[in-house]
Design a protein around this motif. Structure first.
Motif, short mmCIF file in Angstrom:
data_model
loop_
_atom_site.label_atom_id
_atom_site.label_comp_id
_atom_site.label_asym_id
_atom_site.label_seq_id
_atom_site.Cartn_x
_atom_site.Cartn_y
_atom_site.Cartn_z
N LYS A 26 0.83 -1.21 0.00
CA LYS A 26 0.00 0.00 0.00
C LYS A 26 0.86 1.25 0.00
O LYS A 26 0.56 2.25 -0.68
CB LYS A 26 -0.92 -0.01 1.21
CG LYS A 26 -2.04 -1.04 1.14
CD LYS A 26 -2.91 -1.01 2.39
CE LYS A 26 -4.03 -2.05 2.32
NZ LYS A 26 -4.87 -2.03 3.55
N GLU A 27 1.98 1.24 0.81
CA GLU A 27 2.86 2.39 0.83
C GLU A 27 3.47 2.66 -0.54
O GLU A 27 3.58 3.80 -0.98
CB GLU A 27 3.97 2.17 1.86
CG GLU A 27 3.47 2.19 3.32
CD GLU A 27 4.57 1.86 4.30
OE1 GLU A 27 5.71 1.60 3.81
OE2 GLU A 27 4.32 1.86 5.51
N MET A 28 3.88 1.59 -1.21
CA MET A 28 4.47 1.75 -2.55
C MET A 28 3.45 2.34 -3.53
O MET A 28 3.77 3.22 -4.33
CB MET A 28 4.97 0.40 -3.06
CG MET A 28 6.15 -0.15 -2.27
SD MET A 28 6.65 -1.80 -2.83
CE MET A 28 7.16 -1.43 -4.49
N VAL A 29 2.20 1.85 -3.41
CA VAL A 29 1.16 2.38 -4.30
C VAL A 29 0.89 3.85 -4.00
O VAL A 29 0.76 4.70 -4.90
CB VAL A 29 -0.14 1.55 -4.16
CG1 VAL A 29 -1.28 2.20 -4.92
CG2 VAL A 29 0.08 0.13 -4.67
N ALA A 30 0.85 4.21 -2.67
CA ALA A 30 0.59 5.60 -2.29
C ALA A 30 1.73 6.50 -2.75
O ALA A 30 1.52 7.62 -3.24
CB ALA A 30 0.41 5.70 -0.78
#
Length: 490
Positions: free
Chosen positions: A398-402
């Protein structure tokens, strides 16, 4: 006037060189003494004779060479004479299969590769020379008398195989367009000549004898059947010979021949009616009423005969149309019968039985189920991560996507800012340009006004000084000097 044959021969290079003397001389004795030159001469004569036959320079035929005394006379050349070795040349060309005697070619019982060819074509001079070698022990050399005997033996009609194959190769691709129905695939030799005579060799029309030879050649290729004067072609794209020529086929050809004869007769009657009408007009102009009446009567009789023949032609055409429909229906039913038989043969196969189909589909469903079970077992046997690590993986993902989305937004905002700055810079340039143009325009107006006022002051000063200081009797030069002195110093 130069004949077409002479003109054609003059365009062959060898006729303008000394080699023509060698080619026209007695060459039989050189078969062993000079085999290379002998073979070259034979090939030259093959090419030359084929070219003059193809162009029809020796007669009406374009596939058949007529070897007679007129051939040797037509080939006579200045300062050389007639060819001396045509007999041995024809023997060699026959032995090689390049030329085939016409009667042998048309004989359906003898294929082109029959063993008789080598025996029939073995040169007489060759046999005599072998005998002479055996008896005397000398060299095998032919003489003029032997060559004359060979020529006498070889006189006749020969099919030029190369030309026949060339004509067939040109005609075969056109057969599908010519044979659209069963009736159009039936010919007599004259009909075949009319239909294809001009389609085989460029610029020439084959003779009726040529078409007979061509039909025989096509029959050897399994494209048609020849029975006497009747030719029957196979259907386009057919892989087998057509059915044997039947009495029904001969009846159809008889009707087609009758129809063709009626059409020719009708054309002849129409011509005669036109002639009678012309005579009526001519004699009427001469006031010869008796002859006018006679020719009117003849014209009326011809018109009656014409109506009768036109009616006969229409009846024959109607019969042929009915036969064509019947033949087409017969071919359709034959195709349906063959299709039905083929379908039943396939259906009767044990592979297509209901029990076999049911067993096959059941086995297929079981195989698919087994494959699913195997896949599930493989997936169940794989090592899974602990739950806390799975949460870490999801969080990192999720952090990478954000981060990626944030970076994308920043890039879009930077791009929009650059576009706004470029637009603002462009607007400023336009405003500055417009201001510069306005300033330049204002400065021009001010300068023009000052120039105009300066001229007005000069004119006023000149007028005042001229009237006060210059006597009336002063010359123009004196007035100009006085005006310049009155101007203030610069």
């Amino acid at each position: 006037m130069t004949s077409p044959l002479r003109e054609h021969l003059s365009q062959i290079a060898e006729y303008s060189t000394p080699r023509a003397t060698f080619l026209y001389s007695s060459i039989a004795s050189r078969k062993t003494a000079n085999p290379t030159g002998y073979a070259s001469a034979i090939q030259w004569w093959r090419s030359t004779l084929a070219s003059v036959v193809a162009k029809g320079l020796l007669g009406p035929d374009h596939l058949i060479l007529v070897a007679d005394e007129s051939l040797r006379e037509n080939l006579r050349w200045e300062r050389i004479g007639r060819p001396a070795s045509l007999g041995p040349i024809l023997a060699e060309l026959t032995q090689s299969g390049d030329f085939v005697p016409l009667d042998a070619f048309l004989d359906p019982s003898e294929p082109a590769s029959a063993s008789w060819l080598s025996v029939l074509s073995r040169p007489l001079w060759w046999s005599l020379s072998q005998l002479r070698t055996t008896v005397i022990g000398g060299s095998a050399e032919g003489g003029v008398g032997t060559e004359e005997a060979e020529w006498t033996r070889r006189m006749g009609d020969y099919v030029v195989v190369e030309l026949v194959e060339r004509a067939a190769m040109a005609l075969i691709p056109q057969l599908a367009n010519l044979h659209v129905d069963a009736i159009s695939r039936l010919y007599t030799i004259p009909m075949f000549h009319t239909a294809v005579g001009s389609l085989c060799l460029p610029g020439v029309t084959l003779s009726e004898r040529d078409c007979t030879v061509l039909a025989r050649h096509l029959s050897s290729k399994k494209l048609c059947i020849v029975d006497g004067n009747v030719v029957k072609f196979a259907a386009p794209l057919a892989t087998a010979l057509p059915s044997p020529i039947s009495e029904a086929d001969r009846g159809i050809l008889a009707l087609r021949t009758s129809l063709s004869n009626l059409e020719c007769y009708i054309t002849s009657i129409e011509t005669r009616i036109a002639e009678q009408q012309a005579l009526v007009v001519s004699y009427h102009a001469k006031k010869q009423l008796a002859l006018v009446k006679s020719h009117i009567v003849s014209r009326k009789r011809l018109e009656t005969l014409l109506a009768d023949r036109v009616g006969s032609r229409d009846k024959v055409s109607e019969i042929l149309m009915g036969i064509e429909r019947a033949v087409g229906s017969e071919e359709t039913m034959a195709a349906l019968t063959l299709g039905t038989s083929t379908l039943r043969t396939l259906i009767s196969s044990p592979t297509l039985s209901l029990e076999h189909i049911e067993a096959t589909t059941t086995a297929f469903a079981d195989a698919l189920a087994d494959a699913d079970d195997i896949n599930q077992a493989i997936e169940a046997g794989s090592v899974a991560l602990p739950s806390d690590q799975e949460d870490d993986v999801e969080s990192e993902l999720k952090e990478m996507v954000a981060a990626a989305e944030l970076e994308e937004r920043k890039e879009k905002e930077a791009e929009e800012m650059r576009k706004k700055q470029a637009a603002e810079e462009e607007r400023r340039k336009k405003v500055a340009e417009e201001k510069r143009k306005e300033e330049e325009s204002g400065e021009g107006i001010v300068k023009e006004q000052e120039t105009r006022r300066e001229r007005e002051r000069e004119a006023s000063a000149a007028a005042l000084l001229g009237s006060a200081a210059t006597p009336p009797s002063a010359t123009p030069v004196e007035r100009e000097t006085a005006r310049k002195d009155a101007l203030p110093a610069q």
